[in-house]
Design an enzyme around this catalytic site. Structure first.
Site, PDB file in Angstrom:
ATOM      1  N   LYS A  44       0.847  -1.111   0.042  1.00  0.00           N
ATOM      2  CA  LYS A  44      -0.011  -0.084  -0.100  1.00  0.00           C
ATOM      3  C   LYS A  44       0.994   1.364  -0.144  1.00  0.00           C
ATOM      4  CE  LYS A  44      -3.867  -2.323   2.315  1.00  0.00           C
ATOM      5  NZ  LYS A  44      -4.263  -2.716   3.433  1.00  0.00           N
ATOM      6  N   GLN A  51      -4.814  -1.250   9.684  1.00  0.00           N
ATOM      7  CA  GLN A  51      -4.806  -2.640   9.195  1.00  0.00           C
ATOM      8  C   GLN A  51      -5.412  -3.677  10.084  1.00  0.00           C
ATOM      9  OE1 GLN A  51      -3.572  -3.536   5.769  1.00  0.00           O
ATOM     10  NE2 GLN A  51      -3.730  -5.573   5.823  1.00  0.00           N
ATOM     11  N   ASP A  95     -11.307   2.974   4.054  1.00  0.00           N
ATOM     12  CA  ASP A  95     -11.639   1.440   3.849  1.00  0.00           C
ATOM     13  C   ASP A  95     -13.161   1.310   3.940  1.00  0.00           C
ATOM     14  OD1 ASP A  95      -9.907  -0.677   4.038  1.00  0.00           O
ATOM     15  OD2 ASP A  95      -9.646  -0.423   6.029  1.00  0.00           O
TER      16      ASP A  95
HETATM   17  N1  GUN Z   1      -6.570  -6.656   6.007  1.00  0.00           N
HETATM   18  C1  GUN Z   1      -7.050  -7.460   5.028  1.00  0.00           C
HETATM   19  N2  GUN Z   1      -7.775  -6.486   3.909  1.00  0.00           N
HETATM   20  C2  GUN Z   1      -7.907  -5.545   4.656  1.00  0.00           C
HETATM   21  C3  GUN Z   1      -8.531  -4.319   4.213  1.00  0.00           C
HETATM   22  O1  GUN Z   1      -9.194  -4.251   3.180  1.00  0.00           O
HETATM   23  N3  GUN Z   1      -8.548  -3.094   4.927  1.00  0.00           N
HETATM   24  C4  GUN Z   1      -8.207  -3.300   6.227  1.00  0.00           C
HETATM   25  N4  GUN Z   1      -8.089  -2.426   7.018  1.00  0.00           N
HETATM   26  N5  GUN Z   1      -7.409  -4.546   6.754  1.00  0.00           N
HETATM   27  C5  GUN Z   1      -7.314  -5.503   5.964  1.00  0.00           C
END
Ligand code: GUN
Length: 298
Positions: free
Chosen positions: A54, A98, A121
């Site tokens: 990311k 995350q 998100d």
């Molecule tokens: N962990 C795995 N996929 C995601 C996601 O799309 N958002 C977040 N915040 N954590 C994740």
């Protein structure tokens, strides 16, 4: 029939290219570069890989990436305070915590703390409510990626039947509302659904989001359907050598390819779209918070 690949990697690259231009345009017009803050608690290896990817892609399109790494034993109130500080920071446009978080932390309490205007998100109650009510807002990234891929395959989705297998908060439920927004006729299937194969065979668009390796069989796919596979499952691959593994989706790709017109591969399908949609949400959040018009191509 042999399906063509619905190439999420290429679609995501094209979206990132447009977002890079949008970031440039915002910088020129307003002197502001959008910033995404990612909070990682602990040292889960998969989460570390996601967060690294990311951050890299955020920087590649010219945005600011802010990483907050906290120890696995960080108390919940310290994490909540960190989120509050990011909410209050005018230079931060998007906040992503995350998941999963360590067991002693209440994930729902942390998500609740995120300012909905920065909820890239799309996980807060406010974002979910806006989606259900059909109001503008930040939409969850993986389901948005599914819709973009379906539109890439079919163009206008009006009147298409869409069966979503899986009812998770992260994917299945929001995907249903996003496909509804596209005027699809949507059905959500789950573990209690009767005759799942027959239901899947009614779908023009079949979205698999169950988290079970290769559960959707080839003859569950209607001839000419578009198949979008959200699953990422690691299975043993003895054919590659002793102890080797490989990634597969929730769909039996080879068998489904004999029936579908287009199908997303795993890896290289929905996965890359998720991060691209996160970057897009950051640009959307940066503009919405300041009432700036959206740059072209976003
Ligand atoms: N962990 C795995 N996929 C995601 C996601 O799309 N958002 C977040 N915040 N954590 C994740």
């Amino acid at each position: 029939m042999s399906a063509s690949r619905l190439d999420g990697k290429a679609c995501a690259a094209a979206l990132r290219e447009r977002l890079g231009k949008a970031v440039q345009a915002l910088s020129t017009a307003h002197g502001h570069v959008p910033a995404l803050a990612v909070v990682l608690v602990g040292d889960d290896p998969a989460s570390q890989v996601y967060v690294r990817n990311k951050a890299r892609q955020t920087k590649e399109i010219g945005m600011h990436s802010i990483e907050h790494r906290l120890n696995a034993d960080t108390p919940q109130d310290v994490l909540l305070k960190r989120v509050q500080d990011l909410n209050a920071d005018p230079d931060v446009d998007g906040i992503l915590v995350q998941l999963p978080l360590p067991g002693h932390i209440d994930e729902a309490a942390v998500i609740k703390q995120i300012d909905p205007a920065k909820d890239v998100d799309g996980l807060t109650e406010a974002s979910a409510g806006r989606l259900v009510l059909g109001k503008p807002g930040l939409r969850p990234c993986t389901p948005t990626g599914c819709v973009i891929l379906a539109r890439e395959a079919l163009g206008d989705l009006s009147g298409k039947s869409c069966v979503i297998v899986g009812r998770s908060i992260l994917v299945g439920k929001p995907a249903a509302f996003l496909f509804l927004e596209q005027n699809c006729t949507v059905t959500i299937a789950h573990s209690r659904t009767h005759d799942l194969p027959a239901l899947c065979r009614t779908a023009d668009i079949l979205v698999a989001a169950v988290g079970r390796a290769q559960m959707i069989k080839g003859d569950w796919v209607k001839a000419g359907a578009v198949v979008i596979d959200v699953g990422i499952n690691r299975i043993d691959a003895p054919e590659r050598g002793e102890g080797k593994t490989r990634l597969v989706g929730d769909v039996d790709f080879d068998a489904a390819s004999l029936h579908a017109s287009q199908i997303t591969p795993v890896p290289g399908g929905v996965g890359p779209m998720t991060i691209a949609c996160l970057l897009r949400n950051t640009v959307l959040a940066a503009c919405a918070r300041r009432n700036w018009p959206l740059p072209e191509g976003v």
